[in-house]
Design a protein around this motif. Structure first.
Motif, PDB file in Angstrom:
ATOM      1  N   HIS A 190      38.676  48.751  34.327  1.00  0.00           N
ATOM      2  CA  HIS A 190      38.466  49.837  35.293  1.00  0.00           C
ATOM      3  C   HIS A 190      38.956  51.163  34.709  1.00  0.00           C
ATOM      4  CE1 HIS A 190      37.252  47.707  38.985  1.00  0.00           C
ATOM      5  NE2 HIS A 190      37.887  46.684  38.452  1.00  0.00           N
ATOM      6  N   ILE A 217      38.892  42.350  40.194  1.00  0.00           N
ATOM      7  CA  ILE A 217      38.223  43.379  41.005  1.00  0.00           C
ATOM      8  C   ILE A 217      36.914  43.734  40.319  1.00  0.00           C
ATOM      9  CG2 ILE A 217      38.395  45.711  41.946  1.00  0.00           C
ATOM     10  CD1 ILE A 217      41.456  45.404  41.862  1.00  0.00           C
ATOM     11  N   ASN A 219      33.990  45.326  38.611  1.00  0.00           N
ATOM     12  CA  ASN A 219      33.766  46.591  37.914  1.00  0.00           C
ATOM     13  C   ASN A 219      32.361  46.536  37.344  1.00  0.00           C
ATOM     14  OD1 ASN A 219      34.218  49.074  36.718  1.00  0.00           O
ATOM     15  ND2 ASN A 219      35.091  48.192  34.863  1.00  0.00           N
ATOM     16  N   HIS A 227      30.860  47.207  43.917  1.00  0.00           N
ATOM     17  CA  HIS A 227      31.830  47.791  42.996  1.00  0.00           C
ATOM     18  C   HIS A 227      33.021  48.310  43.795  1.00  0.00           C
ATOM     19  CE1 HIS A 227      33.491  50.435  39.937  1.00  0.00           C
ATOM     20  NE2 HIS A 227      32.585  50.023  39.072  1.00  0.00           N
ATOM     21  N   CYS A 228      34.185  48.295  43.163  1.00  0.00           N
ATOM     22  CA  CYS A 228      35.395  48.856  43.787  1.00  0.00           C
ATOM     23  C   CYS A 228      35.170  50.329  44.143  1.00  0.00           C
ATOM     24  CB  CYS A 228      36.566  48.732  42.817  1.00  0.00           C
ATOM     25  SG  CYS A 228      38.104  49.445  43.419  1.00  0.00           S
ATOM     26  N   TYR A 230      37.922  52.306  44.933  1.00  0.00           N
ATOM     27  CA  TYR A 230      39.178  52.983  44.555  1.00  0.00           C
ATOM     28  C   TYR A 230      39.901  53.629  45.733  1.00  0.00           C
ATOM     29  CZ  TYR A 230      37.096  52.024  40.075  1.00  0.00           C
ATOM     30  OH  TYR A 230      36.522  51.368  39.010  1.00  0.00           O
ATOM     31  N   CYS A 234      44.341  47.535  48.216  1.00  0.00           N
ATOM     32  CA  CYS A 234      44.195  46.144  47.778  1.00  0.00           C
ATOM     33  C   CYS A 234      45.137  45.212  48.543  1.00  0.00           C
ATOM     34  CB  CYS A 234      44.505  46.015  46.294  1.00  0.00           C
ATOM     35  SG  CYS A 234      43.362  46.918  45.248  1.00  0.00           S
ATOM     36  N   CYS A 238      40.829  43.469  51.099  1.00  0.00           N
ATOM     37  CA  CYS A 238      39.739  44.313  50.596  1.00  0.00           C
ATOM     38  C   CYS A 238      38.560  44.284  51.553  1.00  0.00           C
ATOM     39  CB  CYS A 238      39.311  43.840  49.207  1.00  0.00           C
ATOM     40  SG  CYS A 238      38.098  44.942  48.458  1.00  0.00           S
ATOM     41  N   ALA A 242      35.201  43.873  46.971  1.00  0.00           N
ATOM     42  CA  ALA A 242      35.281  44.050  45.519  1.00  0.00           C
ATOM     43  C   ALA A 242      36.412  43.218  44.931  1.00  0.00           C
ATOM     44  CB  ALA A 242      35.501  45.526  45.176  1.00  0.00           C
ATOM     45  N   LYS A 243      37.537  43.124  45.642  1.00  0.00           N
ATOM     46  CA  LYS A 243      38.670  42.345  45.125  1.00  0.00           C
ATOM     47  C   LYS A 243      38.461  40.866  45.403  1.00  0.00           C
ATOM     48  CE  LYS A 243      42.593  41.580  47.097  1.00  0.00           C
ATOM     49  NZ  LYS A 243      43.848  41.755  47.833  1.00  0.00           N
ATOM     50  N   PRO A 358      42.921  51.218  42.189  1.00  0.00           N
ATOM     51  CA  PRO A 358      43.616  49.994  42.603  1.00  0.00           C
ATOM     52  C   PRO A 358      45.100  50.094  42.248  1.00  0.00           C
ATOM     53  CG  PRO A 358      41.683  49.486  41.245  1.00  0.00           C
ATOM     54  CD  PRO A 358      41.905  50.968  41.168  1.00  0.00           C
TER      55      PRO A 358
END
Lengths: 571, 243
Positions: A190, A217, A219, A227-228, A230, A234, A238, A242-243, A358
């Motif tokens: 990430h 997570i 990416n 996708h995460c 941000y 976390c 989530c 994503a996580k 994260p």
């Protein structure tokens, strides 16, 4: 797939034998298949009943369901509906933790709840930070190598293929990993936040290597997992999907292969046939004050984590096991471990806003192995973290500030970056789970956890705290605040080579009950300084393979004792 | 004009271990912050409320609703509790984040943290013992209840409480250092879960489903977030930056 290919293809080829990522809905966060889930009657003798829908229990159920086993998972907590139940908020996430009462004692009592205990479908991984490092090969033979801890009855090589498989399923993003057994990750690292890059610079100036990740997570593109984004929550569950947690990585596939998850069902004991000594099923409560129900099963796997698993065994008394199930050798509940998780924060001139990206960003395992010059055995890892406001306030309080001083440090929040350690604290027989005098609302006796540090633990914590403080100074911090704390749990029903030093054998089958397995972190004899989630999943994956092939049911004494200490670890 | 790049306001770096009096801070210009002070006078986290998901909005906005009468603490305890919360959070004027109310709500609904020290009572009993202990100590030192004591006396008692120095009577029934941690956990959670406190510290708040894009190092501020600033007339600041 070879490690080289994984590195080259970087996420282009997904895991086989697990369709969870395609079964999820892009537009909703529900676990697909809850409404159409297969239901078994308590009187059906299913192949396997699993207690606990967390990291261990979910992977075991998913794997065996794919082999055609009929599986019921009993979960004490709720069946989450994240769109409604989970929030982008610290205080509002209280319900994710195991908050039923436990008594803590010993000379260093461990505060439980948000740092180590989950409740509900998905388990603690719903609120873990997301770090997914592997154990090192040396973790499996600390007694032989360093005369501390314990030797495992298995070796790194035994779970290595399962590490690789689980890393592909989560999927793990990170740089190529130089420590322990060097390996690559299926997804690229990430981006690094401004706060973490300050810490990285400080480490570099001290000659300490750090790497981005490893985190579970997403990416990039991974089926229907987004996708995460941000947002930094976390540890609050989530909402993005994503996580990684079993809720998104293994349970969708499990439900599509006829697993039933029975949520809000609190197991009270494992039922034993007193004539044969075999487990016949699990007794549980569907509601407070309700009737006890027995789910019959050919095999039972306990995966309630390091406090609830020993508690259930100790509460499962009968004439064959007057001191608790599998406890005739007085091993149940012993050797429970937490990791030291001290954190220091440094102040910088710029606004860093550590709440973005994260919380798990970059880490180092340079201090993981024993170095006799440090004055203690085994080691620690270094990881960046990012407390949100309430976590940051607890950090400030721990440094001795309240009132106007607290408010002043809190107003300065955006200028701080935080770095932490994970110390390998050693397994000790008197760090254990026992049963307290009180009962919970179901009428089940509650657990007591006693914990005391040994001298090696204290030396490790002190040394590692100095290292991360030095990193902050090298990075140019203007002020430093420190908090000493603990995180994670493993041990409590460990595997070993004989019944006199363990609860389960090399295939995680209990020595005392032929059809009872332990499928969670309780099985670990040592903990390294790696976050336990990935290893718990990898162990459950290996256990499933051994159960499906029948190898785990072997009564051959040599098979049960495992590799013992005869084969030294590969360094 | 204070320079936030320098750390001279931080208690650890000052000879008396205390921050400067908050009068050096700017008044909040948009939204509400506790006592209307803060470092981000032009930032109101509520300006982003339309981008929050429904479940989060419900939970956070409920904290802004007026709370009813206390359910767990009696009227005597309520006075001591309010004084305790005011002192440990330095909330000396309105608007105050209603922390005492949030603690009452937690204790009344039994929303505890899941562990109890073997040598301590239940958190609910701990709270009642602590409030009684504060009154006992205040009475012994000045003849008043804790709520009626002077701010200096209150702060001296809290300093002793936080360092485990209180003893005698009620304090001998519990471990004061552990009691301090039990109480402060609830206090800090009540205060720093409130959007007014987020305004004071410039925290961006909930960010689902929008997420954050500006992670640094180039920029760490989303368009709705604002840089830390001071009480100077913004027009002068803008003029100054162009001259």
């Amino acid at each position: 797939m070879s490690d080289l290919l994984r590195g080259l293809l970087k996420g282009a080829v997904g895991p086989t034998d697990n369709d969870s990522r395609f079964l999820l809905d892009v537009h909703s966060r529900e676990l697909p298949g809850e409404d159409t889930m297969r239901r078994y009657a308590p009187n059906d003798e299913v192949d396997l009943v699993v207690i606990g829908a967390g990291a261990g229990g979910s992977v075991l159920a998913q794997r065996l369901a794919r082999q055609g086993w009929q599986v019921v998972i009993l979960e004490a907590g709720p069946f989450w509906h994240p769109d409604e139940d989970w929030v982008s908020d610290e205080a509002g996430s209280h319900g994710l933790y195991w908050t039923q009462k436990r008594i803590i004692g010993g000379s260093d009592p461990i505060e439980l709840g948000k740092n180590n205990s989950g409740r509900g479908v998905g388990g603690s991984m719903v609120h873990y930070a997301g770090y997914t490092p592997r154990f090192h090969p040396s973790d499996f033979s600390t007694m032989t190598d360093d005369a501390v801890g314990a030797d495992w009855p298995i070796r790194y090589e035994d779970i290595r293929p399962h590490y690789e498989q689980v890393e592909a399923e989560l999927p793990v993003a990170g740089q190529n990993w130089p420590w322990g057994h060097p390996h690559k990750y299926p997804f690229s690292p990430h981006p690094v936040s401004g706060a973490a890059s300050r810490l990285w610079e400080g480490a570099r100036r001290m000659g300490i290597e750090m790497r981005v990740g490893p985190v579970g997570i997403v990416n990039g593109t991974f089926g229907n997992r987004p996708h995460c984004i941000y947002r930094g929550y976390c540890l609050q569950g989530c909402k993005v999907n994503a996580k990684a947690s079993p809720y998104v990585t293994h349970l969708p596939d499990a439900l599509s292969h006829s697993v039933e998850i029975r949520a809000n069902c609190m197991a009270s004991r494992v039922e034993i046939d007193q004539s044969t000594g075999k487990a016949t099923g699990v007794v549980y409560h569907q509601e407070i004050g309700g009737q006890e129900v027995l789910q019959r099963a050919k095999f039972v796997a306990v995966a309630g984590y390091s406090i609830e698993t020993p508690r259930l065994l100790l509460n499962s008394t009968s004439s064959r096991f007057p001191n608790g199930l599998c406890n005739n050798e007085d091993q149940v509940g012993r050797y429970i471990m937490v990791q030291g998780a001290s954190q220091t924060a440094g102040r910088f001139p710029d606004e860093l806003r550590m709440y973005k990206a994260p919380p798990p960003e970059i880490s180092s395992e340079q201090f993981y192995e024993t170095d006799s010059s440090r004055g203690f055995k085994r080691g620690f890892s270094i990881q960046t973290v990012s407390p949100l406001p309430i976590g940051w306030a607890e950090h400030v309080l721990a440094d001795g500030h309240w009132g106007r001083a607290m408010r002043e440090y809190m107003r300065d929040y955006n200028h701080w970056a935080t770095i932490g350690v994970l110390n390998e604290l050693l397994p000790q027989p008197d760090n254990r789970i026992t049963i307290a005098d009180e009962t919970d609302p179901y009428g089940i006796p509650i657990a007591r956890m006693d914990y005391s540090l040994c001298d090696n633990d204290r030396a490790n914590v002190a040394y590692s705290t100095k290292i991360i403080t030095d990193i902050l100074h090298a990075a140019g911090s203007q002020d430093v605040l420190t908090i000493h704390r603990y995180a994670h749990l493993v041990g409590g029903a460990r595997m070993g080579s004989t019944p006199s030093n363990s609860v389960i054998d090399a295939n995680q089958r209990s020595w005392a009950v032929p059809n009872l397995f332990i499928a969670d972190g309780s099985a670990c004899p040592t903990q390294g300084s790696a976050n336990p989630a990935l290893t718990i999943m990898a162990l459950a994956s290996r256990l499933a393979q051994q159960m499906a092939s029948g190898a785990a049911m072997s009564d051959d004494a040599v098979v049960r004792a495992g590799r013992g200490a005869s084969e030294p670890a590969r360094r | 004009m204070p320079d936030f790049r320098k750390p001279s306001h931080l208690p650890n770096l000052r000879s008396d271990g205390q921050p400067p009096h908050p009068s050096w801070l700017p008044r909040q210009r948009v939204g509400i912050s506790p006592q209307m002070i803060g470092r981000y006078p032009d930032f109101d986290v509520m300006s982003a409320v339309d981008t929050w998901d429904h479940a989060t909005k419900k939970v956070v906005l409920a904290r802004l609703e007026p709370s009813g009468p206390m359910r767990f603490f009696d009227t005597e305890q309520e006075k001591t509790l309010r004084a305790f919360c005011d002192v440990v959070l330095a909330q000396d004027s309105e608007p105050r984040v209603p922390v005492a109310e949030s603690i009452d709500e937690k204790m009344a609904s039994g929303q505890l943290d899941g562990y109890q020290y073997a040598d301590m009572p239940d958190d609910r009993e701990t709270w009642k013992a602590v409030l009684g202990g504060l009154d006992q100590t205040a009475g012994a030192r000045g003849g008043h209840s804790f709520a009626e004591a002077t701010l200096a006396d209150q702060e001296a008692i809290i300093e002793d409480f936080s360092t485990g120095k209180l003893s005698g009577g009620i304090w001998d029934q519990l471990d004061p250092k552990r009691a301090w941690s039990v109480c402060m956990r609830a206090v800090l959670s009540g205060f720093y879960s409130h959007p007014w406190a987020w305004n004071e510290i410039g925290f961006g708040g909930p960010a689902y489903p929008r997420g954050f894009m500006r992670l640094g190092p180039t920029s760490t501020t989303e368009p709705f977030e604002k840089h830390g600033s001071t009480s100077e007339d913004p027009a002068d600041v803008v003029k100054g930056s162009h001259s």
